[in-house]
Write a protein that holds these residues in place. Structure first.
Motif, PDB file in Angstrom:
ATOM      1  N   PRO A 356       0.810  -1.225   0.000  1.00 57.07           N
ATOM      2  CA  PRO A 356       0.000   0.000   0.000  1.00 57.07           C
ATOM      3  C   PRO A 356       0.839   1.268   0.000  1.00 57.07           C
ATOM      4  CG  PRO A 356      -0.733  -1.550   1.695  1.00 57.07           C
ATOM      5  CD  PRO A 356       0.593  -2.031   1.200  1.00 57.07           C
ATOM      6  N   GLU A 357       0.269   2.298  -0.590  1.00 60.93           N
ATOM      7  CA  GLU A 357       0.866   3.632  -0.568  1.00 60.93           C
ATOM      8  C   GLU A 357       0.670   4.237   0.820  1.00 60.93           C
ATOM      9  OE1 GLU A 357      -0.075   7.945  -2.650  1.00 60.93           O
ATOM     10  OE2 GLU A 357      -0.425   6.085  -3.781  1.00 60.93           O
ATOM     11  N   SER A 358       1.722   4.781   1.401  1.00 61.02           N
ATOM     12  CA  SER A 358       1.671   5.308   2.761  1.00 61.02           C
ATOM     13  C   SER A 358       0.876   6.607   2.828  1.00 61.02           C
ATOM     14  CB  SER A 358       3.086   5.538   3.298  1.00 61.02           C
ATOM     15  OG  SER A 358       3.811   4.323   3.324  1.00 61.02           O
ATOM     16  N   LEU A 359       0.392   6.903   4.028  1.00 60.68           N
ATOM     17  CA  LEU A 359      -0.337   8.147   4.261  1.00 60.68           C
ATOM     18  C   LEU A 359       0.644   9.279   4.542  1.00 60.68           C
ATOM     19  CD1 LEU A 359      -3.157   6.819   6.642  1.00 60.68           C
ATOM     20  CD2 LEU A 359      -3.135   6.925   4.142  1.00 60.68           C
ATOM     21  N   PRO A 360       0.224  10.519   4.385  1.00 61.32           N
ATOM     22  CA  PRO A 360       1.102  11.653   4.711  1.00 61.32           C
ATOM     23  C   PRO A 360       1.374  11.718   6.212  1.00 61.32           C
ATOM     24  CG  PRO A 360      -1.108  12.425   4.196  1.00 61.32           C
ATOM     25  CD  PRO A 360      -1.075  10.969   3.835  1.00 61.32           C
ATOM     26  N   ALA A 408       1.603   4.373  19.651  1.00 62.31           N
ATOM     27  CA  ALA A 408       0.269   4.010  19.152  1.00 62.31           C
ATOM     28  C   ALA A 408      -0.056   4.758  17.860  1.00 62.31           C
ATOM     29  CB  ALA A 408      -0.779   4.308  20.221  1.00 62.31           C
ATOM     30  N   ALA A 409       0.282   6.046  17.818  1.00 62.21           N
ATOM     31  CA  ALA A 409       0.015   6.837  16.612  1.00 62.21           C
ATOM     32  C   ALA A 409       0.819   6.317  15.426  1.00 62.21           C
ATOM     33  CB  ALA A 409       0.330   8.304  16.868  1.00 62.21           C
ATOM     34  N   HIS A 410       2.072   5.936  15.678  1.00 64.39           N
ATOM     35  CA  HIS A 410       2.918   5.432  14.603  1.00 64.39           C
ATOM     36  C   HIS A 410       2.405   4.088  14.084  1.00 64.39           C
ATOM     37  CE1 HIS A 410       6.525   4.889  12.198  1.00 64.39           C
ATOM     38  NE2 HIS A 410       6.646   3.666  12.711  1.00 64.39           N
ATOM     39  N   LEU A 411       1.984   3.200  14.999  1.00 64.83           N
ATOM     40  CA  LEU A 411       1.474   1.901  14.581  1.00 64.83           C
ATOM     41  C   LEU A 411       0.200   2.053  13.754  1.00 64.83           C
ATOM     42  CD1 LEU A 411       2.044  -0.248  17.807  1.00 64.83           C
ATOM     43  CD2 LEU A 411       3.261  -0.427  15.636  1.00 64.83           C
ATOM     44  N   LYS A 412      -0.655   2.950  14.163  1.00 62.18           N
ATOM     45  CA  LYS A 412      -1.890   3.187  13.395  1.00 62.18           C
ATOM     46  C   LYS A 412      -1.547   3.726  12.010  1.00 62.18           C
ATOM     47  CE  LYS A 412      -6.441   5.376  13.890  1.00 62.18           C
ATOM     48  NZ  LYS A 412      -7.185   4.157  14.187  1.00 62.18           N
ATOM     49  N   LEU A 426      -7.330  -1.351  -3.539  1.00 61.64           N
ATOM     50  CA  LEU A 426      -6.946  -2.052  -2.318  1.00 61.64           C
ATOM     51  C   LEU A 426      -6.780  -1.058  -1.177  1.00 61.64           C
ATOM     52  CD1 LEU A 426      -4.329  -4.874  -1.962  1.00 61.64           C
ATOM     53  CD2 LEU A 426      -4.067  -2.830  -0.566  1.00 61.64           C
ATOM     54  N   THR A 427      -7.334  -1.391  -0.006  1.00 60.07           N
ATOM     55  CA  THR A 427      -7.161  -0.553   1.180  1.00 60.07           C
ATOM     56  C   THR A 427      -6.735  -1.423   2.353  1.00 60.07           C
ATOM     57  OG1 THR A 427      -9.474  -0.794   1.911  1.00 60.07           O
ATOM     58  CG2 THR A 427      -8.960   1.036   0.412  1.00 60.07           C
ATOM     59  N   ARG A 428      -6.042  -0.813   3.292  1.00 55.61           N
ATOM     60  CA  ARG A 428      -5.597  -1.523   4.502  1.00 55.61           C
ATOM     61  C   ARG A 428      -5.778  -0.608   5.698  1.00 55.61           C
ATOM     62  NH1 ARG A 428       0.129  -4.501   4.763  1.00 55.61           N
ATOM     63  NH2 ARG A 428      -1.170  -6.205   3.962  1.00 55.61           N
ATOM     64  N   THR A 429      -6.216  -1.187   6.815  1.00 53.55           N
ATOM     65  CA  THR A 429      -6.361  -0.426   8.058  1.00 53.55           C
ATOM     66  C   THR A 429      -6.389  -1.380   9.236  1.00 53.55           C
ATOM     67  OG1 THR A 429      -7.697   1.252   9.200  1.00 53.55           O
ATOM     68  CG2 THR A 429      -8.890  -0.458   8.016  1.00 53.55           C
ATOM     69  N   GLY A 430      -6.012  -0.853  10.417  1.00 52.53           N
ATOM     70  CA  GLY A 430      -6.096  -1.626  11.648  1.00 52.53           C
ATOM     71  C   GLY A 430      -4.768  -2.197  12.089  1.00 52.53           C
ATOM     72  N   PHE A 431      -4.503  -2.115  13.402  1.00 55.93           N
ATOM     73  CA  PHE A 431      -3.308  -2.744  13.966  1.00 55.93           C
ATOM     74  C   PHE A 431      -3.667  -4.052  14.660  1.00 55.93           C
ATOM     75  CE2 PHE A 431      -0.773  -3.394  17.880  1.00 55.93           C
ATOM     76  CZ  PHE A 431       0.420  -3.772  17.282  1.00 55.93           C
ATOM     77  N   TRP A 432      -4.598  -4.005  15.623  1.00 59.62           N
ATOM     78  CA  TRP A 432      -4.991  -5.221  16.327  1.00 59.62           C
ATOM     79  C   TRP A 432      -5.677  -6.199  15.379  1.00 59.62           C
ATOM     80  CZ3 TRP A 432      -2.724  -5.681  20.799  1.00 59.62           C
ATOM     81  CH2 TRP A 432      -2.402  -4.526  21.531  1.00 59.62           C
ATOM     82  N   ARG A 433      -6.488  -5.690  14.506  1.00 56.88           N
ATOM     83  CA  ARG A 433      -7.119  -6.530  13.467  1.00 56.88           C
ATOM     84  C   ARG A 433      -6.905  -5.829  12.127  1.00 56.88           C
ATOM     85  NH1 ARG A 433     -12.066  -7.321  10.765  1.00 56.88           N
ATOM     86  NH2 ARG A 433     -12.547  -9.534  10.418  1.00 56.88           N
TER      87      ARG A 433
END
Length: 533
Positions: A356-360, A408-412, A426-433
């Protein structure tokens, strides 16, 4: 028209008579004052009447229930008091699900549940038909409009092959052209059972503890040892002890339910459909039409991700995740090695690498501010508790969790991203899940560009690709969160452009397959669009 299996009278009457018997028992208790023998005999008589009423109703239900598969519809006639006639167009049938519990397997019967596109629950239920008839009916509905007489001979041959190939196990439909894609292994089932938390297990855990304690929770607490502790700590220790017992009971029940639910999970492919079956005590089997798959979701939850495992589910038109009682989003793979999951996902809907392309960086700052506000709220609650609970004196120590905010902010931030290919979004989100959604461009219904007041302060926006699955309606669509606002507009335009391109390609391919084009006419090959597998 055909009738249900005669054994359905006994199975349905058992459930119905228990319900009506209980209702008549409550009525008898309410209308019979006092407690002499005559009144008790009257109550018992009402219970018997309720049981008889249930049996008579189910017998009448059996006599009046008919079904028939025609050339283009599935017709059902039912109703005891009021008559109901239904015609289901074969083209709208979404899934044909077969369910059996232990008793039904012993009797050789099964329940068939038919769901249609756009519905949120089962449209037609056949409770119950012969087991062979259930599998035969599903095959006919899967094939669509066919000749009844020609199908009978083919189905009889298929059933004979099934008995020859698997004489001792009639739980699984074995068709010659089925390709086995996945079978859950004992290790995978064990890990899935141990680490899955079933919400219903919490309620069952509380019920189990209540019965274990004889409806007296104090019997489960070691009062003799707790009473030796200082006064304020006694209540806290008792509360913690009870909570641990509750969590233990919920975990044991959750593991048991998960093991029973996914025991023997098997996924096969026959033509343009996926066929699954699972269950120990209650056996489930059904189909997932590939032509109605709207999106793929790869889930990598902690702790499964630590072991290198993931899960795959598919969203079909008209259904969405979490719709219990309907086939909604089906687990194509409940748990398997991540590379196996990715391979099967690409076999269902080809897509490129998941990078995935990273967020700003502004998005990470936004997450840090959000988590700091949560810490402030927690510190405020701790202060209020300390005001009314004298034994809580160092409430300010909870502020130490603020050191976790940057992490936490970095992991998110690192676990969010998106990618636009020639054929998919394609999209991706979530650390715990962590969930990765793959949506083919030709399945996109609308592209939404949204920016809240907090996002606009940092020049951010979210882009969502809606599909025909109701996951989008419940806010679980494929969304690229907190992208640069200008990049979001470009993303929206790019997806809409890709959508139109893919629709033109698919239209040319359908036209070519109907013979409207000359066989020498080149057709755009989807797999060669961007070098993706």
């Amino acid at each position: 028209m055909k009738k249900l299996h005669p054994a359905s009278i006994a199975v349905r009457s058992l459930s119905r008579s228990l319900n009506t018997g209980f209702v008549f028992f409550v009525i008898g208790v309410v209308v019979s004052p006092g407690g002499n023998g005559m009144n008790l005999l009257s109550v018992f008589g009402l219970v018997v009447v309720g049981v008889i009423v249930g049996i008579v109703y189910e017998f009448a239900y059996y006599q009046r229930f008919r079904y028939e598969l025609t050339a283009d519809t599935f017709d059902v006639t039912s109703g005891v008091i009021s008559r109901r006639d239904r015609e289901l167009p074969l083209g709208r049938i979404q899934n044909v699900d077969i369910r059996q519990n232990v008793v039904e397997r012993l009797l050789g019967i099964a329940a068939v549940h038919i769901e249609t596109a756009g519905g949120g629950e089962t449209e037609v239920s056949l409770q119950y038909v012969d087991e062979d008839e259930a599998h035969r009916l599903r095959r006919r509905l899967r094939r669509g409009a066919i000749d009844e007489e020609a199908a009978t001979a083919a189905d009889d041959d298929a059933l004979e092959d099934e008995r020859t190939d698997r004489p001792a196990d009639r739980e699984t439909e074995s068709v010659a052209d089925e390709e086995v894609l996945f079978e859950i292994q004992p290790r995978e089932l064990a890990i899935l059972s141990v680490f899955t938390i079933d919400p219903g297990a919490s309620v069952l855990g509380g019920v189990a503890l209540s019965f274990a304690s004889g409806l007296d929770p104090t019997t489960l607490v070691p009062v003799d040892r707790i009473e030796t502790l200082p006064g304020p700590a006694t209540g806290v220790i008792a509360l913690v002890w009870g909570l641990l017992l509750f969590l233990l009971a919920a975990w044991v029940l959750s593991a048991t339910l998960t093991f029973s639910r996914y025991y023997g999970f098997r996924l096969t492919r026959a033509g343009d459909e996926l066929y699954y079956e699972r269950g120990l005590l209650q056996r489930y089997s059904g189909t997932i039409p590939l032509e109605k798959v709207q999106a793929l979701t790869i889930s990598e939850s902690i702790p499964y991700r630590w072991f290198g495992y993931a899960a795959l589910s598919v969203e079909t038109a008209g259904y969405a995740p979490g719709q219990s009682g309907s086939r909604g989003t089906e687990s194509a793979i409940p748990l398997a090695a991540t590379d196996r999951v990715a391979s099967l996902a690409r076999a269902i809907e080809p897509f490129g690498p998941v990078d995935p392309e990273s967020l700003p960086g502004r998005a990470r700052e936004r997450y840090a501010v959000r988590y700091l506000l949560v810490v402030v709220a927690i510190v405020g609650v701790a202060y209020l508790v300390a005001r009314f609970a004298p034994f809580v004196d160092r409430w300010y120590l909870v502020a130490a969790i603020a050191v976790l905010v940057p992490f936490a902010a970095h992991l998110k931030w690192t676990n969010r991203g998106f990618r636009v290919g020639e054929r998919y979004f394609l999209t991706r989100t979530g650390f715990w899940r962590r969930t990765t959604k793959v949506v083919p461009h030709y399945r996109v219904q609308a592209v939404l560009h949204e920016s809240t007041i907090f996002q606009r302060r940092r020049h951010l926006a979210s882009v969502t690709a809606d599909t025909a699955s109701s996951a989008s309606f419940f806010g679980r669509g494929a969304t690229a969160y907190d992208v640069d606002a200008e990049r979001g507009l470009e993303l929206q335009a790019e997806i809409e452009q890709r959508l139109q391109e893919r629709l033109r390609v698919r239209k040319r391919q359908r036209t070519s397959s109907r013979g409207d084009w000359d066989s020498s006419t080149p057709v755009d090959d989807e797999a060669a669009d961007d070098g993706e597998p």
